[in-house]
Design an enzyme around this catalytic site. Structure first.
Site, PDB file in Angstrom:
ATOM      1  N   ASN A 108      38.241   9.812 120.015  1.00 16.06           N
ATOM      2  CA  ASN A 108      38.542   9.407 118.647  1.00 16.06           C
ATOM      3  C   ASN A 108      39.987   9.767 118.337  1.00 16.06           C
ATOM      4  OD1 ASN A 108      35.863   8.642 118.248  1.00 16.06           O
ATOM      5  ND2 ASN A 108      35.292  10.652 117.500  1.00 16.06           N
TER       6      ASN A 108
ATOM      7  N   ARG B 270      31.217   6.812 122.016  1.00 13.35           N
ATOM      8  CA  ARG B 270      31.952   7.355 123.160  1.00 13.35           C
ATOM      9  C   ARG B 270      31.014   7.632 124.326  1.00 13.35           C
ATOM     10  NH1 ARG B 270      34.513  12.363 121.740  1.00 13.35           N
ATOM     11  NH2 ARG B 270      32.841  12.517 120.242  1.00 13.35           N
TER      12      ARG B 270
END
Length: 70
Positions: free
Chosen positions: A29, A11
């Site tokens: 997520n 990320r």
């Protein structure tokens, strides 16, 4: 996006790459193990981010990218 990406800085790397392209980006997520990436900006820059996500140069193992314009 599909694959094993948690715990490898995916990320962070994705939002950093998006910022380099001048995009506003969020990566989160999801409970099913996938990652949702939302990027906003010029179409060519978003396409460049999608190409990067598909390139194999990302952290983790990405096995699929589904890109949908909104």
């Amino acid at each position: 996006m599909h694959g094993h990406v948690q715990g490898v800085g995916f990320r962070y790397a994705t939002t950093r790459r998006a910022a380099e392209l001048g995009l506003a980006c969020e990566a989160q997520n999801l409970p099913d193990g996938t990652v949702l990436v939302t990027a906003r900006g010029a179409a060519a820059d978003v396409d460049a981010l999608v190409d990067w996500l598909r390139s194999g140069r990302t952290p983790g193992r990405v096995t699929g990218v589904d890109a949908q314009p909104v």
